[in-house]
Design a protein around this motif. Sequence first.
Motif, PDB file in Angstrom:
ATOM      1  N   LEU A  40       3.050   4.800  -1.279  1.00 26.41           N
ATOM      2  CA  LEU A  40       2.241   5.153  -0.119  1.00 26.41           C
ATOM      3  C   LEU A  40       2.867   4.627   1.164  1.00 26.41           C
ATOM      4  O   LEU A  40       3.338   3.494   1.213  1.00 26.41           O
ATOM      5  CB  LEU A  40       0.834   4.549  -0.269  1.00 26.41           C
ATOM      6  CG  LEU A  40      -0.171   4.995   0.795  1.00 26.41           C
ATOM      7  CD1 LEU A  40      -0.696   6.373   0.471  1.00 26.41           C
ATOM      8  CD2 LEU A  40      -1.302   3.999   0.899  1.00 26.41           C
ATOM      9  N   VAL A  41       2.857   5.455   2.195  1.00 21.27           N
ATOM     10  CA  VAL A  41       3.269   5.069   3.541  1.00 21.27           C
ATOM     11  C   VAL A  41       2.027   5.148   4.424  1.00 21.27           C
ATOM     12  O   VAL A  41       1.285   6.130   4.358  1.00 21.27           O
ATOM     13  CB  VAL A  41       4.361   6.015   4.096  1.00 21.27           C
ATOM     14  CG1 VAL A  41       4.718   5.639   5.532  1.00 21.27           C
ATOM     15  CG2 VAL A  41       5.583   6.019   3.203  1.00 21.27           C
ATOM     16  N   ARG A  42       1.809   4.116   5.242  1.00 21.27           N
ATOM     17  CA  ARG A  42       0.647   4.091   6.134  1.00 21.27           C
ATOM     18  C   ARG A  42       1.094   3.891   7.573  1.00 21.27           C
ATOM     19  O   ARG A  42       1.891   3.024   7.873  1.00 21.27           O
ATOM     20  CB  ARG A  42      -0.308   2.965   5.753  1.00 21.27           C
ATOM     21  CG  ARG A  42      -1.430   2.776   6.783  1.00 21.27           C
ATOM     22  CD  ARG A  42      -2.516   1.858   6.306  1.00 21.27           C
ATOM     23  NE  ARG A  42      -3.268   2.551   5.265  1.00 21.27           N
ATOM     24  CZ  ARG A  42      -4.179   1.972   4.493  1.00 21.27           C
ATOM     25  NH1 ARG A  42      -4.440   0.688   4.636  1.00 21.27           N
ATOM     26  NH2 ARG A  42      -4.819   2.667   3.582  1.00 21.27           N
ATOM     27  N   PHE A  43       0.543   4.711   8.456  1.00 23.62           N
ATOM     28  CA  PHE A  43       0.679   4.533   9.896  1.00 23.62           C
ATOM     29  C   PHE A  43      -0.710   4.301  10.462  1.00 23.62           C
ATOM     30  O   PHE A  43      -1.653   5.027  10.119  1.00 23.62           O
ATOM     31  CB  PHE A  43       1.294   5.774  10.568  1.00 23.62           C
ATOM     32  CG  PHE A  43       2.756   5.937  10.307  1.00 23.62           C
ATOM     33  CD1 PHE A  43       3.687   5.249  11.078  1.00 23.62           C
ATOM     34  CD2 PHE A  43       3.213   6.779   9.310  1.00 23.62           C
ATOM     35  CE1 PHE A  43       5.051   5.394  10.844  1.00 23.62           C
ATOM     36  CE2 PHE A  43       4.570   6.929   9.075  1.00 23.62           C
ATOM     37  CZ  PHE A  43       5.488   6.233   9.840  1.00 23.62           C
ATOM     38  N   THR A  44      -0.838   3.317  11.320  1.00 23.40           N
ATOM     39  CA  THR A  44      -2.107   3.010  11.965  1.00 23.40           C
ATOM     40  C   THR A  44      -1.914   3.113  13.468  1.00 23.40           C
ATOM     41  O   THR A  44      -0.996   2.505  14.022  1.00 23.40           O
ATOM     42  CB  THR A  44      -2.582   1.593  11.592  1.00 23.40           C
ATOM     43  OG1 THR A  44      -2.658   1.508  10.165  1.00 23.40           O
ATOM     44  CG2 THR A  44      -3.939   1.299  12.175  1.00 23.40           C
ATOM     45  N   HIS A  62      -9.313   5.264  16.392  1.00 17.45           N
ATOM     46  CA  HIS A  62      -8.432   4.452  15.545  1.00 17.45           C
ATOM     47  C   HIS A  62      -8.031   5.388  14.407  1.00 17.45           C
ATOM     48  O   HIS A  62      -8.878   5.774  13.602  1.00 17.45           O
ATOM     49  CB  HIS A  62      -9.218   3.245  15.025  1.00 17.45           C
ATOM     50  CG  HIS A  62      -8.415   2.277  14.226  1.00 17.45           C
ATOM     51  ND1 HIS A  62      -8.552   0.933  14.376  1.00 17.45           N
ATOM     52  CD2 HIS A  62      -7.487   2.446  13.262  1.00 17.45           C
ATOM     53  CE1 HIS A  62      -7.747   0.301  13.545  1.00 17.45           C
ATOM     54  NE2 HIS A  62      -7.086   1.210  12.861  1.00 17.45           N
ATOM     55  N   LEU A  63      -6.759   5.782  14.364  1.00 16.01           N
ATOM     56  CA  LEU A  63      -6.282   6.695  13.326  1.00 16.01           C
ATOM     57  C   LEU A  63      -5.557   5.928  12.234  1.00 16.01           C
ATOM     58  O   LEU A  63      -4.812   4.985  12.518  1.00 16.01           O
ATOM     59  CB  LEU A  63      -5.296   7.715  13.910  1.00 16.01           C
ATOM     60  CG  LEU A  63      -5.782   8.650  15.000  1.00 16.01           C
ATOM     61  CD1 LEU A  63      -4.657   9.589  15.405  1.00 16.01           C
ATOM     62  CD2 LEU A  63      -7.004   9.426  14.572  1.00 16.01           C
ATOM     63  N   VAL A  64      -5.785   6.347  10.992  1.00 24.81           N
ATOM     64  CA  VAL A  64      -5.043   5.809   9.861  1.00 24.81           C
ATOM     65  C   VAL A  64      -4.499   7.014   9.087  1.00 24.81           C
ATOM     66  O   VAL A  64      -5.270   7.871   8.644  1.00 24.81           O
ATOM     67  CB  VAL A  64      -5.915   4.924   8.947  1.00 24.81           C
ATOM     68  CG1 VAL A  64      -5.089   4.384   7.781  1.00 24.81           C
ATOM     69  CG2 VAL A  64      -6.545   3.782   9.737  1.00 24.81           C
ATOM     70  N   ILE A  65      -3.184   7.061   8.967  1.00 27.26           N
ATOM     71  CA  ILE A  65      -2.500   8.153   8.267  1.00 27.26           C
ATOM     72  C   ILE A  65      -1.829   7.565   7.033  1.00 27.26           C
ATOM     73  O   ILE A  65      -0.998   6.660   7.147  1.00 27.26           O
ATOM     74  CB  ILE A  65      -1.449   8.823   9.167  1.00 27.26           C
ATOM     75  CG1 ILE A  65      -2.091   9.363  10.439  1.00 27.26           C
ATOM     76  CG2 ILE A  65      -0.702   9.914   8.391  1.00 27.26           C
ATOM     77  CD1 ILE A  65      -1.090   9.691  11.539  1.00 27.26           C
ATOM     78  N   TRP A 112       1.095  14.000  -1.114  1.00 24.58           N
ATOM     79  CA  TRP A 112      -0.317  13.823  -0.775  1.00 24.58           C
ATOM     80  C   TRP A 112      -0.392  13.215   0.619  1.00 24.58           C
ATOM     81  O   TRP A 112       0.484  12.438   1.008  1.00 24.58           O
ATOM     82  CB  TRP A 112      -0.994  12.896  -1.793  1.00 24.58           C
ATOM     83  CG  TRP A 112      -2.444  12.657  -1.541  1.00 24.58           C
ATOM     84  CD1 TRP A 112      -3.482  13.491  -1.871  1.00 24.58           C
ATOM     85  CD2 TRP A 112      -3.037  11.510  -0.931  1.00 24.58           C
ATOM     86  NE1 TRP A 112      -4.670  12.923  -1.492  1.00 24.58           N
ATOM     87  CE2 TRP A 112      -4.416  11.708  -0.911  1.00 24.58           C
ATOM     88  CE3 TRP A 112      -2.515  10.330  -0.382  1.00 24.58           C
ATOM     89  CZ2 TRP A 112      -5.302  10.785  -0.370  1.00 24.58           C
ATOM     90  CZ3 TRP A 112      -3.391   9.402   0.148  1.00 24.58           C
ATOM     91  CH2 TRP A 112      -4.767   9.631   0.146  1.00 24.58           C
ATOM     92  N   LEU A 113      -1.425  13.583   1.382  1.00 23.66           N
ATOM     93  CA  LEU A 113      -1.645  13.008   2.708  1.00 23.66           C
ATOM     94  C   LEU A 113      -3.133  12.966   2.992  1.00 23.66           C
ATOM     95  O   LEU A 113      -3.872  13.872   2.606  1.00 23.66           O
ATOM     96  CB  LEU A 113      -0.938  13.847   3.768  1.00 23.66           C
ATOM     97  CG  LEU A 113      -1.069  13.357   5.217  1.00 23.66           C
ATOM     98  CD1 LEU A 113       0.243  13.530   5.962  1.00 23.66           C
ATOM     99  CD2 LEU A 113      -2.204  14.025   5.966  1.00 23.66           C
ATOM    100  N   ARG A 114      -3.540  11.903   3.695  1.00 20.46           N
ATOM    101  CA  ARG A 114      -4.899  11.845   4.227  1.00 20.46           C
ATOM    102  C   ARG A 114      -4.825  11.234   5.613  1.00 20.46           C
ATOM    103  O   ARG A 114      -3.931  10.440   5.926  1.00 20.46           O
ATOM    104  CB  ARG A 114      -5.848  11.037   3.346  1.00 20.46           C
ATOM    105  CG  ARG A 114      -5.693   9.544   3.467  1.00 20.46           C
ATOM    106  CD  ARG A 114      -6.772   8.795   2.714  1.00 20.46           C
ATOM    107  NE  ARG A 114      -6.502   7.355   2.759  1.00 20.46           N
ATOM    108  CZ  ARG A 114      -7.181   6.457   2.095  1.00 20.46           C
ATOM    109  NH1 ARG A 114      -8.177   6.827   1.306  1.00 20.46           N
ATOM    110  NH2 ARG A 114      -6.880   5.182   2.203  1.00 20.46           N
ATOM    111  N   ILE A 115      -5.776  11.623   6.448  1.00 23.08           N
ATOM    112  CA  ILE A 115      -5.906  11.024   7.770  1.00 23.08           C
ATOM    113  C   ILE A 115      -7.374  10.688   7.999  1.00 23.08           C
ATOM    114  O   ILE A 115      -8.262  11.480   7.662  1.00 23.08           O
ATOM    115  CB  ILE A 115      -5.362  11.948   8.886  1.00 23.08           C
ATOM    116  CG1 ILE A 115      -5.479  11.271  10.267  1.00 23.08           C
ATOM    117  CG2 ILE A 115      -6.016  13.317   8.855  1.00 23.08           C
ATOM    118  CD1 ILE A 115      -4.735  11.997  11.375  1.00 23.08           C
ATOM    119  N   GLY A 146      -9.475   0.234   5.857  1.00 19.70           N
ATOM    120  CA  GLY A 146      -9.678  -0.990   6.599  1.00 19.70           C
ATOM    121  C   GLY A 146     -10.386  -0.851   7.922  1.00 19.70           C
ATOM    122  O   GLY A 146     -10.387  -1.785   8.717  1.00 19.70           O
ATOM    123  N   VAL A 147     -10.993   0.296   8.179  1.00 20.08           N
ATOM    124  CA  VAL A 147     -11.697   0.494   9.436  1.00 20.08           C
ATOM    125  C   VAL A 147     -13.171   0.695   9.113  1.00 20.08           C
ATOM    126  O   VAL A 147     -13.537   1.634   8.403  1.00 20.08           O
ATOM    127  CB  VAL A 147     -11.156   1.723  10.208  1.00 20.08           C
ATOM    128  CG1 VAL A 147     -11.860   1.866  11.549  1.00 20.08           C
ATOM    129  CG2 VAL A 147      -9.662   1.627  10.384  1.00 20.08           C
TER     130      VAL A 147
END
Length: 154
Positions: A40-44, A62-65, A112-115, A146-147
């Motif tokens: 998994l890769v996460r961008f916040t 606050h975006l979490v990708i 797979w991706l979620r935002i 985490g939000v």
Amino acid sequence: MGTTDVSGLTQLGKDVEQPKSPEDAVLERVPNGQSDVNYLVRFTAPEFTSLCPMTGQPDFAHLVIDYVPDEWLVESKSLKLFLTSFRNHGAFHEDCTVMIGRRLVDLLAPRWLRIGGYWYPRGGIPIDVFWQTGAPLADVWLPDQGVSTYRGRG
């Protein structure tokens, strides 16, 4: 392992102008050197902004990708420029959130991706928007985003 081929990148390490709109923004990708495994890769982006299409007032989120890459990784400078291009873009929360997810899917074809778009209240109502490409992969650790949902004072 060899080094990642960055020869085709047009923004990384260069002085580039901020795109005027999401449509003008150039998202770039690099080869995934670990494409043989699921991870998994996460961008916040805790300070995402766009404009209300009706009032022109700023909206904040606050975006979490999260995504599981296949052959490609998003190049992070191009992602930052893309996200900041929304500062002058008028669109509803739902449109901004899903548009970002879809652009990334079109670029990367991830496994797979979620935002998660956690939008701050306007008019007294926070709007949280969530979009994903399908069921999470069973063998990938998927931490909570985490939000917290907006609770006001308590």
